[in-house]
Design a protein around this motif. Structure first.
Motif, PDB file in Angstrom:
ATOM      1  N   ASN A  88      41.383  34.359  46.620  1.00 54.91           N
ATOM      2  CA  ASN A  88      40.712  32.611  46.951  1.00 54.91           C
ATOM      3  C   ASN A  88      39.242  32.489  46.264  1.00 54.91           C
ATOM      4  OD1 ASN A  88      42.249  30.924  49.090  1.00 54.91           O
ATOM      5  ND2 ASN A  88      42.880  33.079  49.265  1.00 54.91           N
ATOM      6  N   LYS A  98      39.341  37.705  47.859  1.00 57.13           N
ATOM      7  CA  LYS A  98      38.877  37.981  46.564  1.00 57.13           C
ATOM      8  C   LYS A  98      39.653  36.858  45.801  1.00 57.13           C
ATOM      9  CE  LYS A  98      40.169  42.171  46.177  1.00 57.13           C
ATOM     10  NZ  LYS A  98      40.520  42.319  47.476  1.00 57.13           N
ATOM     11  N   ALA A 146      42.969  41.676  51.067  1.00 52.83           N
ATOM     12  CA  ALA A 146      43.223  40.585  52.094  1.00 52.83           C
ATOM     13  C   ALA A 146      41.928  39.792  52.684  1.00 52.83           C
ATOM     14  CB  ALA A 146      44.199  40.898  53.158  1.00 52.83           C
TER      15      ALA A 146
END
Ligand code: GDP
Ligand code: PGA
Ligand code: MN
Length: 610
Positions: free
Chosen positions: A281, A279, A276
């Motif tokens: 994105n 990665k 979160a």
């Protein structure tokens, strides 16, 4: 071994789709222990997916979404207690405790096996036991990395089909003596005769256990992604990192991105960020810098080994994306949105709209009324989130519009740069280049991040997370860091990827992000490429090479220039305050801390004091 000896097998001898003696013996042993009503070999076909998803709809686990908005897609709402990886229940059961190291929970394998055997005894009563063959990485590899997951969860079978090369094609690669990883999973919720099932069966007692020496995974009690889809974190990181250490390669928590310059020059970049922390994105980035393009190879895991030319080549072992939904939208990540909208997507713990579509925080077109992830009515006035912060989409990689054509090439792609990064609201600059491989290994070894909702724990507290691998190491962290240093020692440094440390998450005094992130990160990627080519300047700071704002292409960027300066700042006092925290962490690593890391730490302290 014949099929007849497998209790509950669905069919006769000649319907058993394999002659792999070890596999059949294991299936028999597990069926005898767990006592399912039926045993079914998953073939990965469309018909099987249809059958299982219908069954999940009937059981109330799946809701079929509006066919026009999300074709052939489903929503599952988990038990509210089963929403993330459970690191406190995750164990590395090596023979010797020191081989698990200070960062892992450990128990002696015999002891763990006897505890778990008791839990597994009869745990599949009233359910179907699925035998799910899968392959991590291209099926065409010389030595395909095979596994078989035994599970009593239809949700897992359906998700494994999205996330891995699953079914008959994988089984066909398993000639009679081929080694494979045994991955056993149960939700731990047997059904007595006549007992009605719940939509999301699970157990309060959970174990996510790895036996690195025998390459086995035993998981009990959870249905959530990282705890239950055992090809992902359990195999491709925890077990594979142990394999990689033994065999001289790297199994890393990294996305793989292909970046194409305006001159059509191709650069492959791998990046390790904790769960979160961006990665998926970055893997799907739409560069905002004119002329630059990006394609996607992987969003979570990279297996890297040296090619004959001395360069490091990366392969993504996965077949799908298991992405964080909240924050994903048409402006932050249009590629993920298009991949999802192409259909065949399983959503977990997002909110349901009144017209049978899905919604989550920060998605466009917020509806006035929703059913939230807990099944409760929700309006924008509600004081809780509509989607769980760790809610996910599970969608086939093949649907990704920016998928690189070479994504399924067993050779992999040669990596030019490795990025490490975390979520730090202060101290760590937007980007920072390592002086060399060993210094880069030190950066990775000491990287830190604020805890997210992807695992249980206090969100926001800073922890050291070496190479974003702390929850995913299958062995001693000291040996792991030494392995990284050895990889550099055994290579021609000029052919090794250059190492960078990035932080998209630095904040100003008013808590806002100083850097806009997402597509604008392409400005940082451009600087990285120019550093590789040696065509751009940087400041040599005590922590590494850092650009000034004038080194970055900021053309057309709508941001206060002071914010960019602040995002790039290397503040000596902040770093001096970081030193005792790094010291504490290196002490925690203990006796196995490589000398090379200790040397880099001393050198950093000297640079800060001079
Ligand atoms: P992963 O779990 O590492 O794959 O992380 P994701 O790419 O799914 O992102 C996790 C969260 O971080 C999401 O809420 C994203 O919207 C957010 N995020 C990703 N990249 C950026 C960025 O560059 N800047 C900011 N501010 N947030 C980001
Ligand atoms: P991710 O991991 O957050 O790195 O995508 C998936 C998981 O938590 O299982
Ligand atoms: Mn991800």
């Amino acid at each position: 071994m014949t099929a007849a000896t497998i209790p509950g097998l669905n069919g006769t001898d000649d319907t058993v789709p394999t002659k792999h003696a070890e596999l059949l013996a294991w299936v028999q042993e597990v069926a005898e222990l767990t006592q399912p009503d039926r045993v079914v070999f998953a073939d990965g076909s469309d018909a099987e997916f249809e059958r299982l998803s219908n069954q999940l709809v009937e059981a109330g686990t799946f809701m079929r979404l509006n066919e026009e908005k999300k074709p052939h897609s489903f929503l599952a709402q988990s038990d509210p207690s089963d929403v993330a990886r459970v690191e406190s229940r995750t164990f590395i059961c090596s023979e010797r405790e020191e081989d698990a190291g200070p960062t892992n929970n450990w128990m002696a394998p015999d002891k763990m096996r006897s505890i778990m055997n008791e839990l597994y005894r009869g745990c599949m009563r009233g359910r179907t036991m699925y035998v799910v063959p899968f392959c991590m990485g291209p099926l065409g590899a010389e030595q395909p990395k095979l596994g078989v997951e035994i599970t009593d969860s239809e949700y897992v079978v359906v998700s494994m089909r999205v996330m891995t090369r699953m079914g008959q094609a994988a089984l066909d690669k398993m000639s009679t003596d081929m080694p494979f990883v045994k991955a056993l999973h149960s939700v731990g919720a047997p059904l007595e005769p006549g007992q009605k099932d719940v939509p999301w069966p699970c157990n309060d007692t959970k174990y996510i256990t790895h036996f690195p020496e025998t390459r086995e995974i035993w998981s009990f009690g959870s249905g959530y992604g990282g705890n239950a889809l055992l090809g992902k974190k359990c195999y491709s990181l925890r077990i594979a990192s142990a394999m990689a250490h033994d065999e001289g390669w790297l199994a890393e928590h990294m996305l793989i991105l292909k970046l194409i310059s305006p001159e059509d020059k191709v650069y492959y970049i791998a990046a390790a960020f904790p769960s979160a922390c961006g990665k998926t994105n970055l893997a799907m980035i739409h560069p905002t810098v004119p002329g630059w393009r990006a394609e996607t190879l992987g969003d979570d895991i990279a297996w890297m080994r040296f090619g004959e030319d001395g360069r490091l080549y990366a392969v993504n072992p996965e077949f799908g994306f298991f992405g964080v939904a909240p924050g994903t939208n048409w402006s932050s990540n249009p590629t993920a949105m298009k991949t999802i909208e192409a259909g065949n997507t399983v959503f977990t713990n997002v909110a349901l709209t009144d017209d049978g579509d899905v919604w989550w925080e920060d998605l466009e077109n917020q509806p006035d009324h929703l059913t939230d992830w807990l099944g409760q009515p929700w309006t924008p006035d509600s004081d809780r989130k509509a989607a769980h912060p760790n809610s996910r989409y599970c969608t086939p990689m093949s649907q990704c519009p920016t998928l690189a054509p070479e994504w399924d090439d067993p050779q992999g792609v040669p990596i030019s740069a490795i990025l490490f990064g975390g979520r730090r609201k202060s101290t760590v600059p937007l980007v920072n280049q390592a002086f060399n491989w060993q210094h880069g290994t030190f950066m990775g070894a000491t990287m830190s991040s604020e805890q997210t909702a992807a695992a249980e724990g206090k969100v926001g507290s800073v922890r050291r997370d070496p190479m974003a691998m702390i929850p995913f190491l299958g062995y001693n962290v000291g040996d792991y860091l030494q392995h990284w240093i050895d990889v550099g020692k055994n290579a021609d440094e000029s052919k090794l990827p250059k190492i960078f440390y990035v932080n998209w998450f630095r904040r100003g005094d008013d808590k806002r992000f100083l850097w806009p992130g997402f597509g604008e990160n392409s400005r940082v990627l451009k600087w990285i490429v120019e550093r590789i080519e040696g065509t751009v300047d940087a400041q040599s700071t005590p922590i590494g090479y850092v650009p000034t704002a004038s080194d970055l292409d900021l053309e057309g960027l709508d941001v206060d220039p002071n914010d960019v300066d602040e995002a790039l700042a290397v503040n000596k006092e902040d770093w001096q305050a970081e030193i005792p925290l790094i010291e504490e962490w290196l002490q925690f690593v203990g006796d196995k801390l490589p000398t090379g890391i200790r040397d880099e730490f001393e050198a950093l302290k000297n640079r800060l004091n001079s």
